[in-house]
Design a protein around this motif. Sequence first.
Motif, PDB file in Angstrom:
ATOM      1  N   TYR A  70       0.834  -1.199   0.000  1.00 52.24           N
ATOM      2  CA  TYR A  70       0.000   0.000   0.000  1.00 52.24           C
ATOM      3  C   TYR A  70       0.872   1.254   0.000  1.00 52.24           C
ATOM      4  O   TYR A  70       0.639   2.180  -0.770  1.00 52.24           O
ATOM      5  N   TYR A  71       1.878   1.304   0.871  1.00 50.25           N
ATOM      6  CA  TYR A  71       2.733   2.489   0.940  1.00 50.25           C
ATOM      7  C   TYR A  71       3.458   2.717  -0.386  1.00 50.25           C
ATOM      8  O   TYR A  71       3.595   3.850  -0.834  1.00 50.25           O
ATOM      9  N   GLU A  72       3.912   1.639  -0.995  1.00 43.77           N
ATOM     10  CA  GLU A  72       4.576   1.792  -2.293  1.00 43.77           C
ATOM     11  C   GLU A  72       3.593   2.352  -3.323  1.00 43.77           C
ATOM     12  O   GLU A  72       3.929   3.250  -4.090  1.00 43.77           O
ATOM     13  N   TRP A  73       2.382   1.822  -3.354  1.00 41.87           N
ATOM     14  CA  TRP A  73       1.347   2.311  -4.274  1.00 41.87           C
ATOM     15  C   TRP A  73       1.089   3.799  -4.036  1.00 41.87           C
ATOM     16  O   TRP A  73       1.019   4.593  -4.982  1.00 41.87           O
ATOM     17  N   SER A  74       0.976   4.191  -2.779  1.00 49.18           N
ATOM     18  CA  SER A  74       0.697   5.582  -2.425  1.00 49.18           C
ATOM     19  C   SER A  74       1.843   6.502  -2.846  1.00 49.18           C
ATOM     20  O   SER A  74       1.614   7.573  -3.430  1.00 49.18           O
ATOM     21  N   ILE A  75       3.072   6.089  -2.565  1.00 51.18           N
ATOM     22  CA  ILE A  75       4.235   6.908  -2.935  1.00 51.18           C
ATOM     23  C   ILE A  75       4.316   7.046  -4.450  1.00 51.18           C
ATOM     24  O   ILE A  75       4.571   8.135  -4.970  1.00 51.18           O
ATOM     25  N   ARG A  76       4.108   5.958  -5.156  1.00 48.94           N
ATOM     26  CA  ARG A  76       4.138   6.024  -6.622  1.00 48.94           C
ATOM     27  C   ARG A  76       3.079   6.999  -7.146  1.00 48.94           C
ATOM     28  O   ARG A  76       3.361   7.785  -8.068  1.00 48.94           O
ATOM     29  N   ASN A  77       1.886   6.977  -6.573  1.00 44.52           N
ATOM     30  CA  ASN A  77       0.836   7.911  -7.000  1.00 44.52           C
ATOM     31  C   ASN A  77       1.265   9.353  -6.798  1.00 44.52           C
ATOM     32  O   ASN A  77       1.058  10.197  -7.668  1.00 44.52           O
ATOM     33  N   ILE A  78       1.846   9.636  -5.652  1.00 46.14           N
ATOM     34  CA  ILE A  78       2.301  10.995  -5.356  1.00 46.14           C
ATOM     35  C   ILE A  78       3.389  11.421  -6.340  1.00 46.14           C
ATOM     36  O   ILE A  78       3.355  12.529  -6.886  1.00 46.14           O
ATOM     37  N   HIS A  80       3.986  10.298  -9.370  1.00 49.60           N
ATOM     38  CA  HIS A  80       3.419  10.488 -10.705  1.00 49.60           C
ATOM     39  C   HIS A  80       2.651  11.805 -10.798  1.00 49.60           C
ATOM     40  O   HIS A  80       2.673  12.462 -11.845  1.00 49.60           O
ATOM     41  N   LYS A  81       2.006  12.210  -9.711  1.00 44.04           N
ATOM     42  CA  LYS A  81       1.305  13.502  -9.694  1.00 44.04           C
ATOM     43  C   LYS A  81       2.308  14.649  -9.798  1.00 44.04           C
ATOM     44  O   LYS A  81       2.068  15.619 -10.513  1.00 44.04           O
ATOM     45  N   ILE A  82       3.434  14.536  -9.098  1.00 42.94           N
ATOM     46  CA  ILE A  82       4.456  15.591  -9.163  1.00 42.94           C
ATOM     47  C   ILE A  82       4.988  15.706 -10.587  1.00 42.94           C
ATOM     48  O   ILE A  82       5.166  16.807 -11.108  1.00 42.94           O
ATOM     49  N   ILE A  83       5.212  14.577 -11.226  1.00 43.30           N
ATOM     50  CA  ILE A  83       5.716  14.588 -12.602  1.00 43.30           C
ATOM     51  C   ILE A  83       4.668  15.170 -13.553  1.00 43.30           C
ATOM     52  O   ILE A  83       4.992  15.966 -14.435  1.00 43.30           O
ATOM     53  N   ALA A  84       3.398  14.808 -13.357  1.00 48.44           N
ATOM     54  CA  ALA A  84       2.321  15.296 -14.229  1.00 48.44           C
ATOM     55  C   ALA A  84       2.024  16.780 -14.006  1.00 48.44           C
ATOM     56  O   ALA A  84       1.515  17.454 -14.890  1.00 48.44           O
ATOM     57  N   LYS A  85       2.323  17.271 -12.808  1.00 51.60           N
ATOM     58  CA  LYS A  85       2.185  18.680 -12.433  1.00 51.60           C
ATOM     59  C   LYS A  85       0.764  19.228 -12.624  1.00 51.60           C
ATOM     60  O   LYS A  85       0.550  20.184 -13.356  1.00 51.60           O
ATOM     61  N   PRO A  86      -0.226  18.643 -11.910  1.00 51.25           N
ATOM     62  CA  PRO A  86      -1.576  19.208 -11.975  1.00 51.25           C
ATOM     63  C   PRO A  86      -1.613  20.566 -11.256  1.00 51.25           C
ATOM     64  O   PRO A  86      -0.645  20.955 -10.606  1.00 51.25           O
ATOM     65  N   ASP A  87      -2.726  21.262 -11.362  1.00 48.23           N
ATOM     66  CA  ASP A  87      -2.847  22.592 -10.743  1.00 48.23           C
ATOM     67  C   ASP A  87      -2.605  22.563  -9.238  1.00 48.23           C
ATOM     68  O   ASP A  87      -2.107  23.525  -8.666  1.00 48.23           O
ATOM     69  N   ASP A  88      -2.962  21.466  -8.584  1.00 47.70           N
ATOM     70  CA  ASP A  88      -2.786  21.356  -7.136  1.00 47.70           C
ATOM     71  C   ASP A  88      -1.535  20.564  -6.759  1.00 47.70           C
ATOM     72  O   ASP A  88      -1.476  19.926  -5.717  1.00 47.70           O
ATOM     73  N   VAL A  89      -0.504  20.639  -7.595  1.00 49.72           N
ATOM     74  CA  VAL A  89       0.716  19.849  -7.377  1.00 49.72           C
ATOM     75  C   VAL A  89       1.371  20.167  -6.039  1.00 49.72           C
ATOM     76  O   VAL A  89       2.033  19.308  -5.446  1.00 49.72           O
ATOM     77  N   HIS A  90       1.178  21.361  -5.523  1.00 47.52           N
ATOM     78  CA  HIS A  90       1.797  21.742  -4.251  1.00 47.52           C
ATOM     79  C   HIS A  90       1.422  20.779  -3.123  1.00 47.52           C
ATOM     80  O   HIS A  90       2.245  20.475  -2.266  1.00 47.52           O
ATOM     81  N   GLU A 140      11.486  11.024 -10.435  1.00 45.27           N
ATOM     82  CA  GLU A 140      11.847   9.904 -11.319  1.00 45.27           C
ATOM     83  C   GLU A 140      12.934   9.036 -10.691  1.00 45.27           C
ATOM     84  O   GLU A 140      12.938   7.819 -10.858  1.00 45.27           O
ATOM     85  N   ARG A 141      13.833   9.660  -9.948  1.00 44.88           N
ATOM     86  CA  ARG A 141      14.895   8.908  -9.270  1.00 44.88           C
ATOM     87  C   ARG A 141      14.299   7.960  -8.220  1.00 44.88           C
ATOM     88  O   ARG A 141      14.678   6.794  -8.136  1.00 44.88           O
ATOM     89  N   VAL A 142      13.344   8.451  -7.421  1.00 44.51           N
ATOM     90  CA  VAL A 142      12.713   7.599  -6.407  1.00 44.51           C
ATOM     91  C   VAL A 142      11.924   6.484  -7.082  1.00 44.51           C
ATOM     92  O   VAL A 142      11.968   5.328  -6.639  1.00 44.51           O
ATOM     93  N   LEU A 143      11.218   6.794  -8.165  1.00 40.54           N
ATOM     94  CA  LEU A 143      10.498   5.746  -8.904  1.00 40.54           C
ATOM     95  C   LEU A 143      11.462   4.682  -9.419  1.00 40.54           C
ATOM     96  O   LEU A 143      11.162   3.484  -9.354  1.00 40.54           O
ATOM     97  N   LEU A 144      12.617   5.102  -9.887  1.00 38.66           N
ATOM     98  CA  LEU A 144      13.621   4.150 -10.370  1.00 38.66           C
ATOM     99  C   LEU A 144      14.110   3.251  -9.234  1.00 38.66           C
ATOM    100  O   LEU A 144      14.268   2.044  -9.411  1.00 38.66           O
ATOM    101  N   TRP A 145      14.310   3.830  -8.047  1.00 35.29           N
ATOM    102  CA  TRP A 145      14.724   3.019  -6.904  1.00 35.29           C
ATOM    103  C   TRP A 145      13.675   1.966  -6.574  1.00 35.29           C
ATOM    104  O   TRP A 145      13.995   0.824  -6.259  1.00 35.29           O
ATOM    105  N   LEU A 146      12.391   2.355  -6.659  1.00 38.24           N
ATOM    106  CA  LEU A 146      11.314   1.400  -6.394  1.00 38.24           C
ATOM    107  C   LEU A 146      11.249   0.340  -7.494  1.00 38.24           C
ATOM    108  O   LEU A 146      11.071  -0.849  -7.208  1.00 38.24           O
ATOM    109  N   ASP A 147      11.408   0.769  -8.744  1.00 40.78           N
ATOM    110  CA  ASP A 147      11.336  -0.164  -9.876  1.00 40.78           C
ATOM    111  C   ASP A 147      12.463  -1.187  -9.864  1.00 40.78           C
ATOM    112  O   ASP A 147      12.263  -2.343 -10.230  1.00 40.78           O
ATOM    113  N   THR A 148      13.659  -0.765  -9.453  1.00 45.17           N
ATOM    114  CA  THR A 148      14.827  -1.642  -9.515  1.00 45.17           C
ATOM    115  C   THR A 148      15.077  -2.402  -8.214  1.00 45.17           C
ATOM    116  O   THR A 148      16.033  -3.171  -8.133  1.00 45.17           O
TER     117      THR A 148
END
Length: 192
Positions: A70-78, A80-90, A140-148
């Motif tokens: 669950y924590y990994e899923w949650s972190i990945r979602n966050i 991906h949101k930072i990378i996508a940069k929605p209006d509420d990215v803050h 992207e670096r943190v996502l890579l750490w999770l992926d690898t």
Amino acid sequence: MHPVELTFYKLVSKEIELSDFENWVYTETTLEQTLNSDDYLEIISINYKTPSGLYEAQKVLSKYFSMGKYYEWSIRNILHKIIAKPDDVHKYIEQCYDLYCEGFGFMDNLGLGYGLGLTCPDGFNDKVEEFYPHITEEAERVLLWLDTGKIIITGHSGEYQGIEYDDNRSPKEKEPTGYKIQKSKKWWQFWL
């Protein structure tokens, strides 16, 4: 990901309302196949209108799904949101600071280098544009750490020591990079 697992994660992260979850419980056919008969009976018997409804549902479903996952899923979602940069990215950037404080030490660059600055009262949210593209690189670096498998979240320790995870990063990968952004401002400028 199993649909029941995804719904459980959304419940824990409060992405769905408890009333919507209750409706889902009564209509989702795979739920009965996923849970044993005692747990299925318990989950459909919960009074979701009481304050303890969320806790009781989490207690039943956490037997079936890993909190580490669950924590990994949650972190990945966050991330991906930072990378996508929605209006509420803050708000997602601020969550990186919360994750760091909860015990995810590998989130230090995002949490302390970016998220902490947004928690300070001075309209720092207007500075989000200055974070890009560097914050995307950190995410992207943190996502890579999770992926690898350099970071493997195993779950809660059951004690007050925060979240357990295996950190297989090299010493170079553990060096802070995000702090440099905050060091360019004088500490007292946050409150002026």
